[in-house]
Write an enzyme that holds these catalytic residues in place. Structure first.
Site, PDB file in Angstrom:
ATOM      1  N   ASP A  25       0.820  -1.207   0.000  1.00  0.00           N
ATOM      2  CA  ASP A  25       0.000   0.000   0.000  1.00  0.00           C
ATOM      3  C   ASP A  25       0.858   1.263   0.000  1.00  0.00           C
ATOM      4  OD1 ASP A  25       0.944  -0.144   2.575  1.00  0.00           O
ATOM      5  OD2 ASP A  25      -1.012  -0.023   3.554  1.00  0.00           O
ATOM      6  N   SER A  26       2.173   1.104   0.148  1.00  0.00           N
ATOM      7  CA  SER A  26       3.088   2.234  -0.019  1.00  0.00           C
ATOM      8  C   SER A  26       3.017   2.767  -1.448  1.00  0.00           C
ATOM      9  CB  SER A  26       4.522   1.819   0.321  1.00  0.00           C
ATOM     10  OG  SER A  26       4.878   0.620  -0.343  1.00  0.00           O
ATOM     11  N   ASP A  65      -1.202  -6.052  -0.822  1.00  0.00           N
ATOM     12  CA  ASP A  65      -1.608  -5.442   0.445  1.00  0.00           C
ATOM     13  C   ASP A  65      -3.102  -5.126   0.442  1.00  0.00           C
ATOM     14  OD1 ASP A  65      -0.162  -4.992   2.763  1.00  0.00           O
ATOM     15  OD2 ASP A  65       0.996  -3.345   1.918  1.00  0.00           O
ATOM     16  N   LYS A  95      -1.634  -9.472   2.075  1.00  0.00           N
ATOM     17  CA  LYS A  95      -0.978  -9.097   3.332  1.00  0.00           C
ATOM     18  C   LYS A  95      -1.925  -8.217   4.129  1.00  0.00           C
ATOM     19  CE  LYS A  95       2.478  -6.070   3.635  1.00  0.00           C
ATOM     20  NZ  LYS A  95       1.978  -5.114   4.671  1.00  0.00           N
ATOM     21  N   GLU A  97      -2.253  -5.909   7.929  1.00  0.00           N
ATOM     22  CA  GLU A  97      -1.505  -5.290   9.020  1.00  0.00           C
ATOM     23  C   GLU A  97      -2.138  -5.563  10.377  1.00  0.00           C
ATOM     24  OE1 GLU A  97      -0.709  -1.146   8.556  1.00  0.00           O
ATOM     25  OE2 GLU A  97       0.344  -1.389   6.646  1.00  0.00           O
ATOM     26  N   GLU A 165       8.398  -4.736  10.823  1.00  0.00           N
ATOM     27  CA  GLU A 165       8.855  -3.434  10.329  1.00  0.00           C
ATOM     28  C   GLU A 165       9.267  -2.497  11.456  1.00  0.00           C
ATOM     29  OE1 GLU A 165       7.473   0.225   7.368  1.00  0.00           O
ATOM     30  OE2 GLU A 165       6.215  -1.564   7.566  1.00  0.00           O
TER      31      GLU A 165
END
Length: 302
Positions: A25-26, A65, A95, A97, A165
């Site tokens: 998502d970056s 993501d 993925k 979070e 992270e």
């Protein structure tokens, strides 16, 4: 693992024999220019995932993501959005979070629905509004222990791997040694099972001879591609302005001598008409430009 977002980047990652390619998502910040990852939508990230699949059709494991808002409301919605990565993009996994009990329940639902899930603990960028920004995590003993518990919870829920992270190296090491599934570190020291960096960061895509774009402290630059890009663009502009490019070398399409003579005759036949059209167009554009100049502060009437 490398994080990349488009067709040409995916081709390079594939050719380098990287094991895992993450469309993170970056993408919101690196590709779309947002200040955070939070605005990214499902449709936006799926668009990039489809491009990546075309760039790496048979190479690395592809992970997408789940963006903010796509999995938090209900577990059923999370599963439904996970299916979109598999069905619309032919991806291998998603993925997600966080490692709370609620998040672990969501992971369990997705896995039981038939979609592989990669977990993510430590700095979770989607939650910056809650954690107070892009800050390292697990720097106190209590918080470090919480991260370990989250990782164990995600493993129990069925996650096949976990990203760690921005945590101290000893915390990432303790988590890695406590798990049976692999860990992938980013800003988490050398003791994880694997490492991940963003394609643009590690290759210096945003670098420039006269100023530096922000790059995370944990990122090693393996190239300075941005410098070469800046020079290439500047050289192109210079060559065009000086009439050097394209020149004969890059003008490969030719007429035969016979066709050239026929074309010249056609141009000669209607030269006067084309000159009149040219003058009329120039006059029209000149008048339009003067009209706009006189109407700087009002609404132009058509």
């Amino acid at each position: 693992m490398v994080t990349a977002y488009d067709y040409p980047s995916a081709m390079h990652v594939d050719r380098a024999n990287v094991d895992v390619l993450l469309v993170g998502d970056s993408c919101a910040m690196v590709e779309l220019g947002y200040d955070t990852t939070q605005p990214l939508t499902m449709d936006e990230i799926l668009h990039h995932c489809r491009a990546v699949r075309r760039g790496a059709p048979h190479g690395p494991l592809l992970v997408g993501d789940l963006p903010l808002g796509s999995y938090e409301v209900t577990d059923e919605e999370a599963l439904r959005n996970s299916y979109r990565f598999i069905k619309e993009c032919q991806f291998d996994a998603v993925k997600i979070e966080g490692g709370s009990q609620i998040r672990a329940r969501t992971v369990k639902t997705i896995v039981e629905g038939g979609v592989a899930v990669m977990g993510h603990v430590g700095l979770t960028p989607q939650a910056i509004s809650v954690i107070g920004g892009f800050r390292a995590q697990g720097r106190t003993a209590v918080k470090a222990r919480i991260l370990l518990d989250e990782a164990l919870r995600l493993q129990e829920a069925g996650a096949f791997a976990i990203v760690i992270e921005c945590v101290p190296a000893q915390v990432a090491q303790a988590i890695t040694e406590s798990l049976e599934i692999p860990t992938i570190g980013i800003g988490a020291g050398p003791h994880t099972s694997g490492q991940v960096l963003v394609f643009h960061d590690m290759l210096g895509m945003m670098s420039h001879p006269h100023h530096e774009h922000f790059v995370p402290k944990f990122c090693k630059k393996y190239a300075r591609v941005g410098d070469a890009i800046s020079k290439g663009l500047a050289d192109f502009c210079k060559d065009v302005q000086q009439g050097v490019f394209p020149g004969k070398e890059f003008s490969p399409y030719m007429m035969t001598e016979t066709e050239g003579k026929v074309f010249a005759k056609l141009l000669e036949n209607d030269a006067d008409k084309r000159e009149l059209i040219h003058k009329m167009a120039a006059e029209r554009l000149k008048n339009a430009d003067e009209y706009e100049t006189l109407d700087l502060y009002g609404k132009t009437e058509k």
